[in-house]
Design an enzyme around this catalytic site. Sequence first.
Site, PDB file in Angstrom:
ATOM      1  N   GLU A 114      11.573  27.939  86.244  1.00 37.98           N
ATOM      2  CA  GLU A 114      12.390  28.566  85.190  1.00 37.98           C
ATOM      3  C   GLU A 114      11.511  29.386  84.252  1.00 37.98           C
ATOM      4  O   GLU A 114      11.935  30.415  83.735  1.00 37.98           O
ATOM      5  CB  GLU A 114      13.172  27.484  84.419  1.00 37.98           C
ATOM      6  CG  GLU A 114      14.317  26.938  85.265  1.00 37.98           C
ATOM      7  CD  GLU A 114      14.700  25.506  84.971  1.00 37.98           C
ATOM      8  OE1 GLU A 114      14.318  24.965  83.915  1.00 37.98           O
ATOM      9  OE2 GLU A 114      15.381  24.902  85.827  1.00 37.98           O
ATOM     10  N   GLY A 138      18.327  21.987  90.360  1.00 35.79           N
ATOM     11  CA  GLY A 138      19.573  22.027  89.611  1.00 35.79           C
ATOM     12  C   GLY A 138      20.767  22.461  90.448  1.00 35.79           C
ATOM     13  O   GLY A 138      21.837  22.757  89.908  1.00 35.79           O
ATOM     14  N   LYS A 175      13.911  19.685  80.145  1.00 34.77           N
ATOM     15  CA  LYS A 175      14.227  21.110  79.921  1.00 34.77           C
ATOM     16  C   LYS A 175      14.696  21.282  78.471  1.00 34.77           C
ATOM     17  O   LYS A 175      14.195  20.602  77.583  1.00 34.77           O
ATOM     18  CB  LYS A 175      15.262  21.590  80.930  1.00 34.77           C
ATOM     19  CG  LYS A 175      14.920  21.187  82.360  1.00 34.77           C
ATOM     20  CD  LYS A 175      15.712  21.932  83.386  1.00 34.77           C
ATOM     21  CE  LYS A 175      15.447  21.327  84.753  1.00 34.77           C
ATOM     22  NZ  LYS A 175      15.860  22.192  85.840  1.00 34.77           N
ATOM     23  N   GLU A 208       8.339  22.270  94.166  1.00 39.44           N
ATOM     24  CA  GLU A 208       9.748  22.408  93.785  1.00 39.44           C
ATOM     25  C   GLU A 208      10.343  23.643  94.463  1.00 39.44           C
ATOM     26  O   GLU A 208      10.205  24.761  93.944  1.00 39.44           O
ATOM     27  CB  GLU A 208       9.854  22.568  92.267  1.00 39.44           C
ATOM     28  CG  GLU A 208       9.337  21.367  91.507  1.00 39.44           C
ATOM     29  CD  GLU A 208      10.078  21.185  90.200  1.00 39.44           C
ATOM     30  OE1 GLU A 208      10.592  20.079  89.986  1.00 39.44           O
ATOM     31  OE2 GLU A 208      10.173  22.138  89.414  1.00 39.44           O
ATOM     32  N   ASN A 232      11.798  15.936  83.484  1.00 39.13           N
ATOM     33  CA  ASN A 232      11.714  17.230  82.804  1.00 39.13           C
ATOM     34  C   ASN A 232      13.052  17.426  82.102  1.00 39.13           C
ATOM     35  O   ASN A 232      14.044  17.754  82.740  1.00 39.13           O
ATOM     36  CB  ASN A 232      11.464  18.345  83.832  1.00 39.13           C
ATOM     37  CG  ASN A 232      11.554  19.721  83.205  1.00 39.13           C
ATOM     38  OD1 ASN A 232      11.497  19.862  81.980  1.00 39.13           O
ATOM     39  ND2 ASN A 232      11.681  20.755  84.039  1.00 39.13           N
ATOM     40  N   SER A 282      16.610  18.337  92.598  1.00 42.08           N
ATOM     41  CA  SER A 282      17.792  17.497  92.786  1.00 42.08           C
ATOM     42  C   SER A 282      17.444  16.114  93.329  1.00 42.08           C
ATOM     43  O   SER A 282      18.211  15.533  94.103  1.00 42.08           O
ATOM     44  CB  SER A 282      18.828  18.196  93.671  1.00 42.08           C
ATOM     45  OG  SER A 282      19.236  19.413  93.075  1.00 42.08           O
ATOM     46  N   HIS A 307       6.637  26.050  85.710  1.00 38.76           N
ATOM     47  CA  HIS A 307       7.956  25.686  86.248  1.00 38.76           C
ATOM     48  C   HIS A 307       8.681  26.963  86.675  1.00 38.76           C
ATOM     49  O   HIS A 307       8.532  28.015  86.045  1.00 38.76           O
ATOM     50  CB  HIS A 307       8.761  24.936  85.181  1.00 38.76           C
ATOM     51  CG  HIS A 307      10.000  24.306  85.722  1.00 38.76           C
ATOM     52  ND1 HIS A 307      11.153  25.023  85.926  1.00 38.76           N
ATOM     53  CD2 HIS A 307      10.263  23.049  86.134  1.00 38.76           C
ATOM     54  CE1 HIS A 307      12.077  24.218  86.430  1.00 38.76           C
ATOM     55  NE2 HIS A 307      11.556  23.015  86.571  1.00 38.76           N
TER      56      HIS A 307
HETATM   57  C1  PEP Z   1      13.161  20.404  87.601  1.00 38.49           C
HETATM   58  O1  PEP Z   1      13.612  20.933  86.613  1.00 38.49           O
HETATM   59  O2  PEP Z   1      11.936  20.344  87.742  1.00 38.49           O
HETATM   60  C2  PEP Z   1      14.091  19.834  88.581  1.00 38.49           C
HETATM   61  C3  PEP Z   1      13.624  19.367  89.705  1.00 38.49           C
HETATM   62  O3  PEP Z   1      15.432  19.813  88.240  1.00 38.49           O
HETATM   63  P1  PEP Z   1      16.613  19.039  89.021  1.00 38.49           P
HETATM   64  O4  PEP Z   1      16.121  17.640  89.283  1.00 38.49           O
HETATM   65  O5  PEP Z   1      17.760  19.068  88.056  1.00 38.49           O
HETATM   66  O6  PEP Z   1      16.876  19.789  90.271  1.00 38.49           O
END
Ligand code: PEP
Length: 248
Positions: A96, A170, A11, A164, A9, A210, A94
């Site tokens: 976000e 992040g 973003k 998630e 992703n 992460s 997501h």
């Molecule tokens: C995501 O944006 O779905 C995500 C898991 O980000 P990160 O791997 O940076 O935590």
Amino acid sequence: MRTPIIAGNWKMNNTAKEGAALVEALKPLVKDAACDVVVCVPAIDIPAVAQAVQGSNIRLGAQNVHFAQKGAFTGEISADMLLEYGVQYVIIGHSERRQYFGETDETVNKRVLRALEAGLLPIVCVGETLSERETGKTEAVLLKSLTEGLKDVQSPEKLIIAYEPVWAIGTGKTATAEQANETIGYIRSVLAKLFSPAIAQTIRIQYGGSMNAGNCKQLMSMPEIDGGLIGGASLKPMDFSAIVHFDK
Ligand code: PEP
């Protein structure tokens, strides 16, 4: 057997030129992957990345799709617009989008239904916040998001779910492999009730939060975890490739 799926992703990172260059770097690194490899890119990058992935095993994904076929929805992108460029996957809901753009389980549901109707494979994101986990609400939050977000879905075998935990996205904090496995097991039990136990066994459920080159092996060794949705580490070809090759 569920084929693992590792999806990046990006973003709001990478211009179209940068995105195409990243894919060019990635192609030789992931060409012999044993799992499905997807990059979910900003909408404006799609034409350039669609061209870059041609002839490779990298599949193209978007980060959102609107629930109407077309019309007066300024700034939105329709399923048909994505399909014209060969987009196959789309991230929906997501955290976000939920946090900054007012996405709810209800709008997630509308987008999931439209994506499936159009022939896109939705990657539906669910997960709890830190305070929800600390107050013992994780299962209730997931039950609500799955029940409302997947309402009226007629072809559940096409779904991909991304678990998630919001507190792990992040932040550099990862759920332990045991925590992620246990929660994904719970998600699968909800899918079994919503659809059927047999269908729940076919639905791929990713972990996201992460995931990186260092922790992917342990997470992916868990029986319930069928893949990863990767944010930060998907922007670096070597790191993303290491995750894609979690089995090596
Ligand atoms: C995501 O944006 O779905 C995500 C898991 O980000 P990160 O791997 O940076 O935590």
